[in-house]
Motif scaffolding. Structure first.
Motif, PDB file in Angstrom:
ATOM      1  N   LEU A  66     -28.405  22.032  24.724  1.00 41.67           N
ATOM      2  CA  LEU A  66     -27.275  21.306  25.313  1.00 41.67           C
ATOM      3  C   LEU A  66     -27.626  19.836  25.546  1.00 41.67           C
ATOM      4  O   LEU A  66     -26.794  18.956  25.310  1.00 41.67           O
ATOM      5  CB  LEU A  66     -26.844  21.968  26.624  1.00 41.67           C
ATOM      6  N   ILE A  67     -28.849  19.578  25.989  1.00 42.46           N
ATOM      7  CA  ILE A  67     -29.288  18.190  26.163  1.00 42.46           C
ATOM      8  C   ILE A  67     -29.315  17.481  24.815  1.00 42.46           C
ATOM      9  O   ILE A  67     -28.874  16.333  24.694  1.00 42.46           O
ATOM     10  CB  ILE A  67     -30.665  18.148  26.853  1.00 42.46           C
ATOM     11  N   LEU A  68     -29.817  18.159  23.782  1.00 43.78           N
ATOM     12  CA  LEU A  68     -29.854  17.586  22.442  1.00 43.78           C
ATOM     13  C   LEU A  68     -28.451  17.245  21.949  1.00 43.78           C
ATOM     14  O   LEU A  68     -28.207  16.143  21.441  1.00 43.78           O
ATOM     15  CB  LEU A  68     -30.528  18.552  21.476  1.00 43.78           C
ATOM     16  N   LEU A  69     -27.509  18.158  22.117  1.00 44.92           N
ATOM     17  CA  LEU A  69     -26.138  17.909  21.675  1.00 44.92           C
ATOM     18  C   LEU A  69     -25.494  16.779  22.463  1.00 44.92           C
ATOM     19  O   LEU A  69     -24.736  15.979  21.907  1.00 44.92           O
ATOM     20  CB  LEU A  69     -25.310  19.189  21.797  1.00 44.92           C
ATOM     21  N   TRP A  70     -25.799  16.685  23.753  1.00 44.16           N
ATOM     22  CA  TRP A  70     -25.264  15.607  24.574  1.00 44.16           C
ATOM     23  C   TRP A  70     -25.777  14.253  24.088  1.00 44.16           C
ATOM     24  O   TRP A  70     -25.010  13.304  23.972  1.00 44.16           O
ATOM     25  CB  TRP A  70     -25.638  15.845  26.043  1.00 44.16           C
ATOM     26  N   VAL A  71     -27.078  14.175  23.771  1.00 46.73           N
ATOM     27  CA  VAL A  71     -27.661  12.919  23.290  1.00 46.73           C
ATOM     28  C   VAL A  71     -27.075  12.551  21.924  1.00 46.73           C
ATOM     29  O   VAL A  71     -26.743  11.387  21.676  1.00 46.73           O
ATOM     30  CB  VAL A  71     -29.201  13.026  23.219  1.00 46.73           C
ATOM     31  N   ILE A  72     -26.910  13.529  21.057  1.00 50.04           N
ATOM     32  CA  ILE A  72     -26.318  13.260  19.739  1.00 50.04           C
ATOM     33  C   ILE A  72     -24.894  12.741  19.892  1.00 50.04           C
ATOM     34  O   ILE A  72     -24.495  11.783  19.233  1.00 50.04           O
ATOM     35  CB  ILE A  72     -26.354  14.526  18.861  1.00 50.04           C
ATOM     36  N   ARG A  73     -24.125  13.333  20.770  1.00 55.84           N
ATOM     37  CA  ARG A  73     -22.741  12.899  20.965  1.00 55.84           C
ATOM     38  C   ARG A  73     -22.659  11.541  21.647  1.00 55.84           C
ATOM     39  O   ARG A  73     -21.668  10.839  21.492  1.00 55.84           O
ATOM     40  CB  ARG A  73     -21.975  13.950  21.748  1.00 55.84           C
ATOM     41  N   MET A  74     -23.685  11.173  22.410  1.00 57.64           N
ATOM     42  CA  MET A  74     -23.704   9.851  23.032  1.00 57.64           C
ATOM     43  C   MET A  74     -23.760   8.755  21.978  1.00 57.64           C
ATOM     44  O   MET A  74     -23.172   7.689  22.141  1.00 57.64           O
ATOM     45  CB  MET A  74     -24.926   9.715  23.949  1.00 57.64           C
ATOM     46  N   PHE A  75     -24.479   9.007  20.894  1.00 51.13           N
ATOM     47  CA  PHE A  75     -24.643   8.014  19.847  1.00 51.13           C
ATOM     48  C   PHE A  75     -23.640   8.164  18.711  1.00 51.13           C
ATOM     49  O   PHE A  75     -23.691   7.404  17.764  1.00 51.13           O
ATOM     50  CB  PHE A  75     -26.064   8.072  19.295  1.00 51.13           C
ATOM     51  N   ASN A  76     -22.758   9.127  18.795  1.00 50.33           N
ATOM     52  CA  ASN A  76     -21.726   9.323  17.783  1.00 50.33           C
ATOM     53  C   ASN A  76     -20.602   8.332  18.057  1.00 50.33           C
ATOM     54  O   ASN A  76     -19.881   8.448  19.035  1.00 50.33           O
ATOM     55  CB  ASN A  76     -21.201  10.755  17.818  1.00 50.33           C
ATOM     56  N   VAL A  77     -20.449   7.361  17.180  1.00 51.47           N
ATOM     57  CA  VAL A  77     -19.448   6.313  17.390  1.00 51.47           C
ATOM     58  C   VAL A  77     -18.344   6.366  16.340  1.00 51.47           C
ATOM     59  O   VAL A  77     -17.799   5.359  15.944  1.00 51.47           O
ATOM     60  CB  VAL A  77     -20.109   4.915  17.390  1.00 51.47           C
ATOM     61  N   ALA A  78     -18.017   7.557  15.882  1.00 51.33           N
ATOM     62  CA  ALA A  78     -16.953   7.715  14.886  1.00 51.33           C
ATOM     63  C   ALA A  78     -15.614   7.332  15.508  1.00 51.33           C
ATOM     64  O   ALA A  78     -15.377   7.550  16.698  1.00 51.33           O
ATOM     65  CB  ALA A  78     -16.909   9.150  14.391  1.00 51.33           C
ATOM     66  N   PRO A  79     -14.730   6.743  14.722  1.00 48.51           N
ATOM     67  CA  PRO A  79     -13.401   6.405  15.235  1.00 48.51           C
ATOM     68  C   PRO A  79     -12.656   7.641  15.710  1.00 48.51           C
ATOM     69  O   PRO A  79     -12.910   8.747  15.270  1.00 48.51           O
ATOM     70  CB  PRO A  79     -12.694   5.783  14.036  1.00 48.51           C
TER      71      PRO A  79
END
Length: 85
Positions: A66-79
């Motif tokens: 869950l921490i990994l997915l949260w960090v990945i989504r933090m850097f996801n800047v897709a429109p």
């Protein structure tokens, strides 16, 4: 080795169900769970918790995933339009 992969698969699936309502497929769940197990063990060690047994390993790995997915989504800047597809 087999148990490590099985726990990674289960924890990756659980993290996928909790975070977005669905899994990531067999290989995605496995990768998320295995990397999450390392993150979870590190975080649990930092806060002074120990995970014993299969259930403890699954909980630790799921928290790490869950921490990994949260960090990945933090850097996801897709429109926003691309996220809806």
């Amino acid at each position: 080795m087999f148990w490590f992969l099985l726990i990674g698969l289960v924890s990756g699936w659980l993290a996928g169900m909790i975070s977005r309502g669905g899994g990531f497929g067999l290989w995605g769940d496995l990768a998320t769970g295995v990397v999450g197990s390392f993150i979870g063990a590190y975080v649990f060690n930092l806060i002074g918790l120990s995970a014993y047994g299969t259930i403890g390993s699954i909980i630790s790995s799921t928290v790490g995933a869950l921490i990994l997915l949260w960090v990945i989504r933090m850097f996801n800047v897709a429109p926003a339009a691309a996220k809806k597809k």
